[in-house]
Write an enzyme that holds these catalytic residues in place. Structure first.
Site, short mmCIF file in Angstrom:
data_model
loop_
_atom_site.label_atom_id
_atom_site.label_comp_id
_atom_site.label_asym_id
_atom_site.label_seq_id
_atom_site.Cartn_x
_atom_site.Cartn_y
_atom_site.Cartn_z
N CYS A 255 -2.67 11.52 3.76
CA CYS A 255 -3.03 10.53 2.72
C CYS A 255 -2.96 11.16 1.34
O CYS A 255 -2.75 10.48 0.35
CB CYS A 255 -4.45 10.02 2.91
SG CYS A 255 -4.74 9.18 4.44
N HIS B 31 -4.12 1.71 7.58
CA HIS B 31 -2.73 2.01 7.16
C HIS B 31 -2.01 2.56 8.39
O HIS B 31 -2.63 3.20 9.25
CB HIS B 31 -2.69 3.10 6.08
CG HIS B 31 -3.20 2.67 4.75
ND1 HIS B 31 -4.01 3.46 3.96
CD2 HIS B 31 -3.00 1.53 4.03
CE1 HIS B 31 -4.29 2.84 2.83
NE2 HIS B 31 -3.70 1.66 2.85
N ARG C 46 -3.45 -4.85 5.11
CA ARG C 46 -3.25 -4.57 3.69
C ARG C 46 -1.79 -4.68 3.24
O ARG C 46 -1.50 -4.88 2.08
CB ARG C 46 -3.76 -3.16 3.36
CG ARG C 46 -5.25 -2.97 3.59
CD ARG C 46 -5.69 -1.81 2.72
NE ARG C 46 -6.90 -1.16 3.17
CZ ARG C 46 -7.41 -0.10 2.54
NH1 ARG C 46 -6.80 0.42 1.50
NH2 ARG C 46 -8.51 0.46 2.96
N GLU D 221 0.83 -1.22 0.00
CA GLU D 221 0.00 0.00 0.00
C GLU D 221 0.86 1.26 0.00
O GLU D 221 0.41 2.36 0.33
CB GLU D 221 -0.94 -0.02 1.21
CG GLU D 221 -1.86 -1.24 1.24
CD GLU D 221 -3.20 -1.06 0.53
OE1 GLU D 221 -3.77 0.04 0.58
OE2 GLU D 221 -3.69 -2.04 -0.08
O1 SUG Z 1 -7.85 2.98 0.56
N1 SUG Z 1 -10.61 5.14 0.90
C1 SUG Z 1 -9.16 4.94 0.85
C2 SUG Z 1 -8.50 5.88 1.84
C3 SUG Z 1 -7.01 5.85 1.70
C4 SUG Z 1 -6.34 6.67 2.77
N2 SUG Z 1 -4.94 6.63 2.60
C5 SUG Z 1 -4.01 6.57 3.58
N3 SUG Z 1 -4.33 6.28 4.82
N4 SUG Z 1 -2.79 6.73 3.26
C6 SUG Z 1 -8.81 3.49 1.16
O2 SUG Z 1 -9.47 2.89 2.02
C7 SUG Z 1 -12.89 4.84 0.09
C8 SUG Z 1 -13.62 4.89 -1.23
C9 SUG Z 1 -15.10 4.74 -1.07
O3 SUG Z 1 -15.55 4.09 -0.11
O4 SUG Z 1 -15.86 5.28 -1.92
C10 SUG Z 1 -11.38 4.63 -0.07
O5 SUG Z 1 -10.96 4.01 -1.01
#
Ligand code: SUG
Length: 439
Positions: free
Chosen positions: A363, A246, A212, A174
């Site tokens: 993020c 994460h 992940r 990730e």
């Molecule tokens: O991968 N949310 C992303 C958020 C990523 C955040 N990134 C970090 N923490 N670096 C994920 O879970 C939600 C999309 C939706 O539900 O429509 C989403 O993909």
């Protein structure tokens, strides 16, 4: 040698919506089906970039991916004209339509892992796009991410671009959300954080939500990049089960400072002593106790998903406003600033549209540490400037829908407009042909 940390922010795409696609990410699942505001989302992201740039930080823009990705639907046997394919997907499998429509590439902390040239054995800056194999809507990102990184960092004598790791359970990756580079006068250490050992079932693992990032992929990326000095640490599985999908939801570090929650890791004392040994006396861990802030509060406020940036004044935090509006989280931050320590200020920003999908300020950015020569070789059109900011704001206002509800994803004009918008964007940023529809 002097390094400048370029912040490569994902420009939020016109299909930003709330589809509840990420089990294990509390914000994503709790906003499923809500009406999103793509125009506001993109403007919030652009304003964050402008604010960070105003602190004297180098800022750049990573273009969005083209969504809905009709080629993915076609590869699954849904055939016909673009309009037929969308209509069939809407009718047969709305969840799939939502997956290929997600603007999730905005969270560039998951785009790749990056190693600066001074820490790599071959003296180049290394990029490995994350395979994001855990979630289907994200697993369709890496090819486009790779094309974008090539276009932004084109000189292969300076920049080494790897393929994403092969995608199977064993190699879930990730990206930089699980990677932190710490530096003191003793040297640089790369901290890789993983959720589970895929090949060793006797090690701890979460019960409810996916880990992940695997130990095996963290090791592989460190090997690929030829990183000299590494530390590997496992996330606390209970934290993953409480919504820490994460590591950047529970810890952030820059230079000598590591901000972390006491429940972030399986074995925090062992991790801290390894880091202490490698980084020496300057290493400054700031550990937040569960009495000061619970894991659930950290997940809710995204305190640790602040950007921790070095400015002329010292280290400054760029935090989500949710962390400032929460008294206990705010008090943790104020204590960091009050003690005569390395953190001198905190700024609270509104990135609410992204936050509702589980993406805070950190993020939305990928950190790319570059020396002067490397920085001069970044494609100039993506570098932030006040003029570009104004042009991009007008571009968003021209092309982005104000709101999107789940039913709107089947509207064929959404994808057509996005295509025209991205065509205009690539010309504006001088990136050449970077999308499959342009190739
Ligand atoms: O991968 N949310 C992303 C958020 C990523 C955040 N990134 C970090 N923490 N670096 C994920 O879970 C939600 C999309 C939706 O539900 O429509 C989403 O993909």
């Amino acid at each position: 040698m002097k390094l400048t940390e370029l912040q490569l922010d994902g420009l939020i795409g016109p299909t930003h919506n709330y589809a509840g696609l990420s089990a294990g990410n509390v914000a994503s699942t709790s906003h499923r089906g809500d009406v999103s505001r793509p125009r506001e989302a993109a403007l919030q992201g652009l304003d964050k970039m402008a604010f960070v740039a105003s602190l004297g930080i180098e800022q750049a823009i990573m273009p969005p991916h083209h969504r809905p990705d009709i080629d993915v639907l076609r590869s699954l046997g849904i055939l016909g004209t673009d309009d037929d394919v969308l209509a069939a997907a809407q009718q047969e499998n709305h969840a799939l339509l939502a997956q290929v429509s997600s603007a999730s590439a905005m969270w560039t902390a998951n785009a790749a892992t990056v190693t600066p040239s001074c820490d790599a054995t071959d003296g180049r800056v290394h990029f490995t796009p994350a395979n994001l194999r855990c979630k289907f809507h994200r697993a369709i990102e890496p090819a486009q991410t790779g094309r974008l990184l090539h276009a932004i960092f084109p000189d292969t004598s300076l920049f080494a671009h790897h393929a994403p790791l092969p995608g199977a359970d064993q190699y879930g990756d990730e990206g930089a959300a699980n990677h932190t580079r710490l530096v003191t006068s003793a040297g640089a250490v790369h901290l890789f954080v993983y959720g589970e050992h895929a090949q060793n079932a006797s090690m701890p693992a979460p019960q409810f939500f996916p880990a992940r990032q695997t130990y095996e992929s963290s090791q592989a990326v460190a090997r690929l990049h030829g990183i000299r000095n590494t530390v590997f640490a496992q996330q606390n599985p209970q934290a993953i089960d409480a919504g820490v999908f994460h590591n950047d939801v529970i810890s952030v570090g820059t230079d000598q400072v590591l901000l972390m929650h006491e429940d972030a890791f399986v074995n925090p004392n062992d991790l801290l002593s390894q880091l202490q040994e490698k980084l020496g006396k300057q290493f400054t861990p700031l550990v937040v106790s569960r009495d000061a802030l619970t894991i659930e509060e950290a997940v809710k406020t995204y305190l640790f998903n602040s950007q921790l940036v070095r400015t002329a004044r010292g280290l400054e935090l760029v935090a989500p406003m949710e962390a400032g509006n929460h008294p206990r989280s705010r008090s943790v931050i104020e204590q960091w600033i009050d003690v005569d320590g390395p953190i001198v200020a905190c700024h609270y920003l509104d990135v609410r549209e992204s936050m509702r999908n589980g993406g805070g300020p950190a993020c939305l950015r990928l950190r790319v540490p570059l020396n002067d020569e490397e920085l001069s070789q970044v494609t100039p059109g993506v570098r932030w400037s006040e003029d570009r900011h104004k042009t991009l704001r007008s571009w968003v206002e021209r092309w982005y829908p104000e709101t999107l509800s789940p039913a709107d994803l089947a509207d064929p004009t959404l994808g057509r407009n996005s295509q025209d918008a991205l065509d205009a964007l690539t010309t504006m940023l001088g990136l050449g042909a970077i999308y499959p529809f342009q190739l």
